[in-house]
Design an enzyme around this catalytic site. Structure first.
Site, PDB file in Angstrom:
ATOM      1  CB  CYS A   1      -0.878  -0.069   1.409  1.00  0.00           C
ATOM      2  SG  CYS A   1      -2.168   1.538   1.148  1.00  0.00           S
TER       3      CYS A   1
ATOM      4  CG  HIS B   1      -5.512  -2.292  -1.674  1.00  0.00           C
ATOM      5  ND1 HIS B   1      -4.739  -3.021  -0.689  1.00  0.00           N
ATOM      6  CD2 HIS B   1      -5.611  -1.179  -1.302  1.00  0.00           C
ATOM      7  CE1 HIS B   1      -3.998  -1.915  -0.314  1.00  0.00           C
ATOM      8  NE2 HIS B   1      -4.226  -0.766  -0.677  1.00  0.00           N
ATOM      9  CD  GLU B   2      -6.793   1.364  -4.129  1.00  0.00           C
ATOM     10  OE1 GLU B   2      -6.849   2.223  -3.679  1.00  0.00           O
ATOM     11  OE2 GLU B   2      -5.718   0.801  -4.414  1.00  0.00           O
TER      12      GLU B   2
ATOM     13  CG  HIS C   1      -7.595   2.560   0.814  1.00  0.00           C
ATOM     14  ND1 HIS C   1      -6.722   2.780   2.105  1.00  0.00           N
ATOM     15  CD2 HIS C   1      -6.659   1.851   0.042  1.00  0.00           C
ATOM     16  CE1 HIS C   1      -5.539   2.577   1.971  1.00  0.00           C
ATOM     17  NE2 HIS C   1      -5.298   1.786   0.801  1.00  0.00           N
TER      18      HIS C   1
END
Length: 174
Positions: A102, A146-147, A150
Site C-alpha cells: 500500500c 483493496h481500494e 480504503h
C-alpha cells in the site's frame, strides 16, 4: 503537474468511511481535475496500481486503478478504471492469498499475503455518472477490493492472516 501527497497509516481519514458522491459531483470539473492528478500521482510513483481518495486526504468514494505490465508482472492485463461509489455485489466462493502492499505505508512500504476473492462482480458509477455492473478477476479484482477497503476505512494490514508474510519492498522485489 505535481504528485498529490499520500496520506500515511495513522491518519484518521484512512479509518473513516468515505462519503458517497452525487452525480453532479462526479461530473464536475473539480472532480475531473482531481482524477487527472490522482492518475498522475499513481503512474508517477511507478509502484502502485490503485489510489483511493482517502489516501490523498479526500473524503470521497472515488478510486482510480491503473494496471500496466511491468518487469515483475509482464503478462498482466492492462486496465485503467475510475470508480465512484463502488460496491461489490457478489464474489467467488473462496479467497486466495495474494501479495499486497500500500502506498499509504510510507516511503518504505510493507508487503504481505492478503486473502482476497479471485473474482468479483462490481457496481459503480463511471465518469459520466452512469451506474455500471462489471466482473473482474485476478489482479484487477484484488486491486479493486483493496481500494474499496480504503473507501470503507479498512487497511490491507487488517486483512493479513499470517503476520510471518510481512516484508519490506526490497525483500519483496527479490
Amino acid at each position: 503537474m505535481h504528485e498529490l501527497p499520500i496520506i500515511e497509516f495513522g491518519n484518521p481519514i484512512l479509518r473513516q468511511t468515505a462519503r458517497r458522491m452525487s452525480i453532479s459531483e462526479i461530473k464536475s470539473d473539480d472532480t475531473k481535475h482531481l482524477i487527472k492528478r490522482m492518475k498522475f500521482t499513481l503512474t508517477n510513483k511507478k509502484r502502485g496500481v490503485g489510489l483511493a481518495a482517502p489516501q490523498i486526504g479526500k473524503d470521497l468514494a472515488l478510486a482510480v486503478v491503473v494496471i500496466q505490465p511491468t518487469k515483475h508482472r509482464p503478462n498482466v492485463n492492462q486496465l485503467e478504471l475510475v470508480l465512484f461509489n463502488p460496491k461489490i455485489v457478489s464474489a467467488s466462493s473462496r479467497k486466495v492469498q495474494m501479495w499486497e502492499g500500500c502506498l499509504s505505508c510510507g516511503p518504505s512500504p510493507l508487503f504481505a499475503k492478503t486473502p482476497r476473492y479471485k473474482k468479483i462482480e462490481l457496481e459503480y458509477n463511471d465518469q459520466a455518472g452512469k451506474r455500471c455492473r462489471q466482473t473482474f478477476e485476478d489482479l484487477a479484482a484484488q486491486v479493486i477490493q483493496h481500494e474499496i477497503d480504503h473507501l470503507n476505512g479498512v487497511l490491507f494490514v487488517d486483512r493479513v492472516t499470517d503476520a510471518k508474510t510481512y516484508m519490506s519492498l526490497k525483500e519483496y522485489k527479490r
